[in-house]
Scaffold this motif. Structure first.
Motif, PDB file in Angstrom:
ATOM      1  N   VAL A 135       5.219 -11.591   7.123  1.00 58.10           N
ATOM      2  CA  VAL A 135       4.231 -12.325   7.906  1.00 58.10           C
ATOM      3  C   VAL A 135       2.836 -11.700   7.822  1.00 58.10           C
ATOM      4  N   GLN A 136       2.724 -10.453   7.334  1.00 60.04           N
ATOM      5  CA  GLN A 136       1.409  -9.816   7.217  1.00 60.04           C
ATOM      6  C   GLN A 136       0.648 -10.247   5.966  1.00 60.04           C
ATOM      7  N   LYS A 137       1.319 -10.941   5.048  1.00 63.03           N
ATOM      8  CA  LYS A 137       0.641 -11.345   3.805  1.00 63.03           C
ATOM      9  C   LYS A 137      -0.456 -12.352   4.125  1.00 63.03           C
ATOM     10  N   LEU A 138      -1.683 -12.071   3.646  1.00 59.60           N
ATOM     11  CA  LEU A 138      -2.843 -12.845   4.054  1.00 59.60           C
ATOM     12  C   LEU A 138      -3.009 -14.147   3.280  1.00 59.60           C
ATOM     13  N   ASN A 181       9.855  -8.974   7.534  1.00 56.80           N
ATOM     14  CA  ASN A 181      10.536  -7.980   6.696  1.00 56.80           C
ATOM     15  C   ASN A 181      11.047  -8.534   5.363  1.00 56.80           C
ATOM     16  N   VAL A 182      10.236  -9.385   4.729  1.00 54.25           N
ATOM     17  CA  VAL A 182      10.594  -9.908   3.406  1.00 54.25           C
ATOM     18  C   VAL A 182       9.547  -9.408   2.405  1.00 54.25           C
ATOM     19  N   PRO A 183       9.880  -8.460   1.518  1.00 51.22           N
ATOM     20  CA  PRO A 183       8.901  -7.960   0.533  1.00 51.22           C
ATOM     21  C   PRO A 183       8.435  -9.036  -0.439  1.00 51.22           C
ATOM     22  N   LYS A 204      13.519  -5.981  -3.159  1.00 48.59           N
ATOM     23  CA  LYS A 204      14.222  -5.316  -2.063  1.00 48.59           C
ATOM     24  C   LYS A 204      13.311  -4.392  -1.253  1.00 48.59           C
ATOM     25  N   SER A 205      12.202  -3.964  -1.847  1.00 53.57           N
ATOM     26  CA  SER A 205      11.258  -3.094  -1.153  1.00 53.57           C
ATOM     27  C   SER A 205       9.936  -3.113  -1.910  1.00 53.57           C
TER      28      SER A 205
END
Length: 239
Positions: A135-138, A181-183, A204-205
């Protein structure tokens, strides 16, 4: 190598850890832009840029003007990409930009191109792309999803472009989802009335992206010119 980290968020911290584990030294860490730093006073072999869209172009071109090659993974600034390449060449510097530095994703890109080439004559199939990120991806859609769409467009002359969500029949729809929490997960789907073909890459990370960026920096050191992750992969496979 002496590395400048432009962007010191979660990605920058992961790059720092991997770079130091590979024997490199971080000599500059900047959160957003490098306006207040005198680059000529620092012993920097290469810069790795994962900053923010509004700072990326200035960060990258300031490095070129100080004889510092750049590996950039910042998305959302590509309207200025051609200008950045021109400034790189004028200053005899080196540059790699990639929407995704994961070595696995770059293999995925090659699969996507091959599949698009095979599918372009099969008119019963429609194609769509889904991307899921934290959710932090702009930006949306992701730079990786845009790269996948552009690769498909290069192979299929009947498609005219891509569109986020509501696409016309001659456009590729991209569905962008944001979840905790999804890379990063990317799916390319071809579907007809009788079957469906999916190719999927699931990160995965962040470590895969960070490792690829450091490997790209190791490739770029002491080189001049514009390169891509395909050049990096070719060098790895050669060895």
């Amino acid at each position: 190598m002496n590395i400048a980290l432009l962007g010191y968020g979660k990605m920058g911290k992961t790059i720092e850890k991997i770079a130091e584990n590979r024997g490199h030294k971080i000599v500059l860490k900047v959160n957003d832009d490098i306006e207040n730093h005198e680059l000529s006073d620092l012993d920097i072999d290469i810069a790795i840029d994962f900053s923010v869209p509004k700072a990326a172009f200035k960060n990258i071109t300031s490095c070129f003007k100080n004889n510092i090659p750049v590996v950039s993974g910042t998305t959302g600034w590509l309207d200025d990409y051609e200008k950045a390449k021109k400034i790189c060449n004028e200053n005899n510097s080196g540059f790699i930009y990639a929407s995704n530095y994961s070595l696995g994703v770059n293999v995925f890109f090659e699969l996507n191109k091959k599949l698009a080439e095979m599918m372009q004559g099969l008119e019963d199939y429609s194609v769509n792309i889904e991307e899921i990120h934290h959710v932090q991806k702009l930006d949306a859609p992701s730079g990786t999803a845009i790269t996948l769409a552009q690769q498909i467009l290069e192979e299929n002359s009947k498609l005219k472009g891509w569109q986020l969500e509501d696409a016309d029949k001659d456009e590729i729809p991209i569905n962008a989802k944001r979840e905790e929490n999804v890379p990063g997960t990317h799916t390319v789907t071809y579907e007809s009335s009788i079957d469906k073909i999916d190719i999927v890459h699931t990160a995965k990370s962040r470590e895969g992206f960070a490792l690829g960026a450091v490997v790209a920096a190791e490739f770029l050191k002491d080189k001049t010119g514009i390169f891509t992750m395909k050049d990096v992969l070719s060098d790895l496979f050669k060895n």
